[in-house]
Design a protein around this motif. Structure first.
Motif, short mmCIF file in Angstrom:
data_model
loop_
_atom_site.label_atom_id
_atom_site.label_comp_id
_atom_site.label_asym_id
_atom_site.label_seq_id
_atom_site.Cartn_x
_atom_site.Cartn_y
_atom_site.Cartn_z
N PHE A 106 -2.94 0.30 -12.37
CA PHE A 106 -3.20 -1.08 -12.66
C PHE A 106 -3.47 -1.90 -11.61
CE2 PHE A 106 -1.36 0.29 -16.61
CZ PHE A 106 -2.41 0.12 -17.47
N VAL A 112 -6.95 -1.50 -10.83
CA VAL A 112 -7.88 -2.30 -11.76
C VAL A 112 -7.81 -3.58 -11.25
CG1 VAL A 112 -7.63 -2.93 -14.20
CG2 VAL A 112 -7.62 -0.66 -13.57
N ALA A 113 -6.62 -3.98 -11.12
CA ALA A 113 -6.55 -5.65 -10.75
C ALA A 113 -7.25 -5.89 -9.19
CB ALA A 113 -4.99 -5.96 -10.12
N TYR A 160 -10.67 -6.20 -10.60
CA TYR A 160 -10.79 -7.69 -11.11
C TYR A 160 -10.92 -8.78 -10.13
CZ TYR A 160 -9.84 -6.68 -15.86
OH TYR A 160 -10.07 -6.53 -17.44
N PRO A 216 -16.65 -6.46 -17.02
CA PRO A 216 -16.07 -5.10 -16.42
C PRO A 216 -16.66 -3.85 -16.40
CG PRO A 216 -15.44 -5.56 -19.01
CD PRO A 216 -16.42 -6.62 -18.42
N GLN A 241 -11.84 -0.31 -15.55
CA GLN A 241 -11.65 -1.89 -15.95
C GLN A 241 -11.98 -1.85 -17.49
OE1 GLN A 241 -13.97 -4.38 -13.55
NE2 GLN A 241 -12.63 -6.41 -14.18
N GLU A 268 -9.64 -3.03 -20.38
CA GLU A 268 -9.86 -4.24 -20.87
C GLU A 268 -9.42 -4.58 -22.31
OE1 GLU A 268 -12.49 -6.76 -18.56
OE2 GLU A 268 -12.74 -7.89 -20.60
N LEU A 301 4.29 -4.32 -11.42
CA LEU A 301 3.03 -4.49 -12.09
C LEU A 301 2.73 -6.02 -12.53
CD1 LEU A 301 2.79 -1.66 -14.39
CD2 LEU A 301 1.54 -2.05 -12.63
N ALA A 337 -0.25 -6.67 -10.42
CA ALA A 337 -1.32 -6.23 -11.57
C ALA A 337 -1.68 -7.18 -12.36
CB ALA A 337 -0.89 -4.77 -12.08
N ILE A 395 -4.84 -9.80 -13.07
CA ILE A 395 -5.77 -9.16 -14.00
C ILE A 395 -5.93 -10.65 -15.16
CG2 ILE A 395 -5.81 -7.89 -16.20
CD1 ILE A 395 -5.04 -5.43 -14.36
N ALA A 442 -7.95 -13.41 -13.53
CA ALA A 442 -9.09 -13.13 -13.89
C ALA A 442 -9.73 -13.19 -15.05
CB ALA A 442 -9.36 -11.63 -12.97
N ARG A 491 -12.46 -15.69 -16.22
CA ARG A 491 -13.75 -15.13 -16.73
C ARG A 491 -14.11 -15.92 -17.78
NH1 ARG A 491 -14.42 -9.61 -18.97
NH2 ARG A 491 -13.81 -8.81 -16.91
#
Lengths: 363, 164
Positions: free
Chosen positions: A148, A151-152, A155, A163, A167, A171, B25, B29, B33, B36, B40
């Motif tokens: 993660f 993945v972060a 991002y 994505p 990702q 997502e 996390l 994370a 996430i 973002a 978006r």
């Protein structure tokens, strides 16, 4: 990032396997051991429970009566010897080390106990060994953190862009948990506070469920089918609910509105029931996940046991039964795959509903 | 039953590792996430809104254009109509003027003819009078012998009268 991830996985595997194969059991015991093994009648009960219970070492496979397993560190604190730590391979198969051994039966069956020189039970030490389940939890945790965070990073790097790669795989799940679980159950006003916890608990349960279906290392540990693990998860939900509960939440428990006064005043009947409900909610979470995952594993292992039960009667019968057994096992595994997702979802959505109750504002 | 008996050591490990996983996390994370994703979504929302606004604006402009064209058309038509009217008026007026002028000329002509006629008639009258006097004089001058000579004389005289 994926390459780094892969490398880490390979290195971990190598390190662990080197440990595992470097410390095989005493070869002198091999003969009698295998003979013993052959004479022993197949016991499906112990076969199943050995597989779904926690153990001190991570069994990989058995070849010619010789068990190959990854030894795990045992950490115990006893009153006599203080803090003691050694590899689990030292006490495997009934051996004892520093007066510690694994109890074959009795109250502490399959747990480490302290014995005297005559092999008699002395005490059960305080045991914080890094067991198979702990190792699986740590592996899963490390895997999740690496996955993660990478993945972060994607991002951050691809801000505002669609994505890509891992990702785009994760997502939809992240959005599902955020929008359909957190936002729907908790509400617009405070769902953001709980979303990280819900995401973590969902992926933790999901990955452990899926890893539990993989029969070989690093899967094979029955993490989410272990009552202690589900207890810890339920406890996490319970603690979060209790500590983030607002005034309205507690008011609904101790002085629920719309209830006649005589149900609360001389004898606090309704508050008592509500308070029990507060305890029962995480308890049900714990039992549900544990029972579902364990039951699935027991059924799969039961189908496998059929082969050996019939094989013990007559080897030919074993061969006949095995295709049927394997077909059923495949079917069950498919079902388990579905259950893995459903149980992760159920645990997460129920947690979200409890959080929603805790953070509900007065209307 | 060992299966449903929680193990303290595992519980400690589980709580410890799970809290670390949740904490790490959440911080490294989930926060980026979710931020973002939100970012978006907002930018998509904003882009959609901007597109809608641009569309509206364009529609408005197009509507304006149409209106202007319409107006111009109307103006043109009006102008044409006016021009036609003016043209007709001018023609009408000219015709009227021409008619009046013609009438005037005719009138004048008639007047002058009348005048001339009168003059001529007067002249003729005068001449007739003088001729008559002459004739009478001549008759009187002649000896009014016999009838035949008289007759002859009169014929001669009449012949002499040149009627002009």
């Amino acid at each position: 990032m994926q390459r780094i991830l892969f490398n880490i996985a390979v290195v971990t595997l190598l390190l662990l396997s080197v440990q595992g194969f470097a410390i095989p059991e005493d070869p002198t015991h091999k003969e009698e051991h295998s003979e013993q093994q052959e004479n022993k009648k197949f016991n499906p009960g112990s076969f199943i429970f050995d597989h779904i219970q926690d153990s001190y070492s991570w069994h990989i496979f058995t070849y010619k009566g010789h068990h190959y397993s990854i030894p795990l560190p045992i950490i115990i604190y006893s009153k006599d010897q203080g803090l003691v730590s050694f590899w689990s391979s030292k006490i495997a198969h009934g051996h004892s080390y520093k007066n510690f051994t694994i109890a074959p039966e009795g109250e502490f069956a399959n747990k480490i106990i302290e014995v005297n020189e005559h092999g008699e039970f002395v005490a059960r030490p305080f045991d914080i060994s890094l067991t198979k389940n702990v190792a699986a939890i740590i592996i899963c945790g490390v895997f999740m953190i690496i996955l993660f965070i990478s993945v972060a990073k994607t991002y951050k790097r691809r801000e505002g862009m669609p994505p890509k790669g891992m990702q785009s795989l994760l997502e939809p799940l992240i959005l599902f948990i955020r929008d359909d679980i957190a936002k729907n159950s908790i509400g617009e006003h405070s769902y953001e506070k709980y979303t990280p916890f819900l995401l973590t608990i969902f992926f933790f349960i999901l990955f452990n469920n899926l890893l539990g279906l993989v029969p070989i290392f690093p899967g094979g540990a029955n993490v989410t089918g272990n009552i202690t693990v589900t207890m810890a998860l339920a406890l996490a939900t319970f603690i979060t609910t209790t500590f983030t509960g607002n005034k309205n939440y507690w008011k609904h428990i101790f002085n629920p509105p719309g209830v006649p006064w005589w149900l609360k005043l001389p004898l606090p009947l309704i508050p008592f029931i509500e308070l029990i409900g507060v305890i029962i909610k995480p308890f049900v979470l714990m039992i549900r996940l544990f029972a579902n995952i364990s039951a699935g594993h027991i059924i799969v292992l039961g189908f496998f046991s059929l082969i050996f039960i019939f094989g013990n009667m007559d080897p030919k019968l074993g061969y006949v039964v095995s295709p049927v057994s394997i077909a059923f096992t495949i079917f069950m595994s498919m079902l388990e795959l579905l259950v893995a997702f459903i149980q992760a979802y159920v645990f997460t959505i129920l947690s979200a509903i409890y959080f929603g109750m805790a953070s509900e504002s007065e209307h | 039953m060992e299966l449903i008996k929680p193990d303290l050591g595992l519980l400690i490990w589980m709580l410890f590792s799970f809290s670390i996983v949740v904490f790490v996390l959440a911080k490294f994370a989930w926060r980026p996430i979710l931020a973002a994703l939100k970012h978006r979504e907002r930018s998509i929302q904003r882009s959609l809104e901007a597109a809608q606004r641009a569309k509206d604006e364009l529609a408005k402009i197009e509507f304006g254009n149409e209106k202007i064209t319409q107006l111009a058309k109307l103006e043109k038509e009006n102008l044409l109509k006016e021009a036609k009217e003016i043209k007709n008026n001018i023609i009408e007026e000219a015709k009227e003027a021409a008619k009046i002028e013609a009438k005037k000329i005719i009138e004048e002509a008639r007047n002058s003819v009348e005048h001339e006629k009168n003059l001529v008639i007067n002249d003729i009258k005068n001449q007739i009078a003088s001729l008559s006097v002459d004739i009478a004089e001549k008759i009187l001058k002649q000896n009014l012998g016999d009838e035949s000579t008289q007759k002859q004389l009169i014929d001669e005289l009449v012949k002499d009268i040149d009627l002009n």
